[in-house]
Scaffold this motif. Structure first.
Motif, PDB file in Angstrom:
ATOM      1  N   ARG A  71       0.786  -1.347  -0.029  1.00 27.44           N
ATOM      2  CA  ARG A  71       0.035   0.069  -0.109  1.00 27.44           C
ATOM      3  C   ARG A  71       0.884   1.380  -0.162  1.00 27.44           C
ATOM      4  O   ARG A  71       1.924   1.076   0.628  1.00 27.44           O
ATOM      5  CB  ARG A  71      -0.775  -0.038   1.130  1.00 27.44           C
ATOM      6  N   GLU A  73       0.456   5.138   1.169  1.00 29.96           N
ATOM      7  CA  GLU A  73      -0.445   5.781   2.419  1.00 29.96           C
ATOM      8  C   GLU A  73       0.201   7.257   2.566  1.00 29.96           C
ATOM      9  O   GLU A  73       1.616   7.367   2.437  1.00 29.96           O
ATOM     10  CB  GLU A  73      -0.884   4.943   3.581  1.00 29.96           C
ATOM     11  N   GLU A  74      -0.363   8.263   3.197  1.00 30.74           N
ATOM     12  CA  GLU A  74       0.371   9.443   3.596  1.00 30.74           C
ATOM     13  C   GLU A  74       0.965   9.065   4.723  1.00 30.74           C
ATOM     14  O   GLU A  74       0.459   8.303   5.719  1.00 30.74           O
ATOM     15  CB  GLU A  74      -0.933  10.257   3.908  1.00 30.74           C
ATOM     16  N   ARG A  92       4.908  10.303   1.314  1.00 23.58           N
ATOM     17  CA  ARG A  92       4.283   9.140   1.437  1.00 23.58           C
ATOM     18  C   ARG A  92       4.845   7.935   2.085  1.00 23.58           C
ATOM     19  O   ARG A  92       6.165   7.958   1.951  1.00 23.58           O
ATOM     20  CB  ARG A  92       3.391   8.912   0.326  1.00 23.58           C
ATOM     21  N   GLN A 142      -4.788   1.834  -8.264  1.00 19.40           N
ATOM     22  CA  GLN A 142      -4.525   2.016  -7.003  1.00 19.40           C
ATOM     23  C   GLN A 142      -3.345   2.625  -6.340  1.00 19.40           C
ATOM     24  O   GLN A 142      -3.277   2.883  -5.357  1.00 19.40           O
ATOM     25  CB  GLN A 142      -4.663   0.510  -6.468  1.00 19.40           C
TER      26      GLN A 142
END
Length: 143
Positions: A71, A73-74, A92, A142
């Motif tokens: 993944r 993410e922030e 990120r 994504q």
């Protein structure tokens, strides 16, 4: 197309906890045998090419750990730290989702009889793990 820098932070999700992995950089012209795990070591290979639009992929070359996803993410608070340091970077983070032999459902001997609810729960747990693994690698949308 401008070259995008990879996320600055990398975390691994192991047994529902996030850990900071030790990172070593290997390039195309480095000997591949350098990647082989040493005893007690777990090696994950993150393949990232900033010159293509293909999403990064990650795989395990250790028998005791499997990758189930990646993944992006922030990273909370990362932008403020970058401003303080005066550095331009992608704030990120990669989160590498893994499972280990201890996390996988255990196979017991075929002679042991278990209640149907236990067998069904194990079946559902294994299928959920398989679904997560088959959904990886992520699609470009994504990323």
């Amino acid at each position: 197309m401008p070259i995008m820098h990879p996320p600055y932070y990398v975390l691994a999700s192991a047994s529902a906890a996030l850990v900071h992995p030790t990172i070593q950089y290997h390039y195309k012209d480095d000997p591949p045998l350098d990647l082989l795990p040493q005893p007690g070591e777990q090696v994950l290979v993150l393949d990232y090419d900033p010159e293509t639009s293909a999403p990064p992929t990650i795989q395990s070359i250790s028998p005791s750990i499997s990758v189930t996803g990646l993944r992006v993410e922030e990273a909370p608070g990362a932008a403020a730290a970058a401003v303080d340091e005066g550095v331009a970077r992608n704030d990120r983070m990669f989160i590498i989702e893994t499972t280990t032999a201890q996390d996988r459902p255990m196979d017991s001997s075929m002679t042991e009889r278990k209640p149907p609810q236990t067998v069904l729960a194990q079946f559902k747990q294994r299928n959920a793990l398989l679904r997560r693994s088959l959904d990886y690698p992520i699609s470009p949308s994504q990323a």
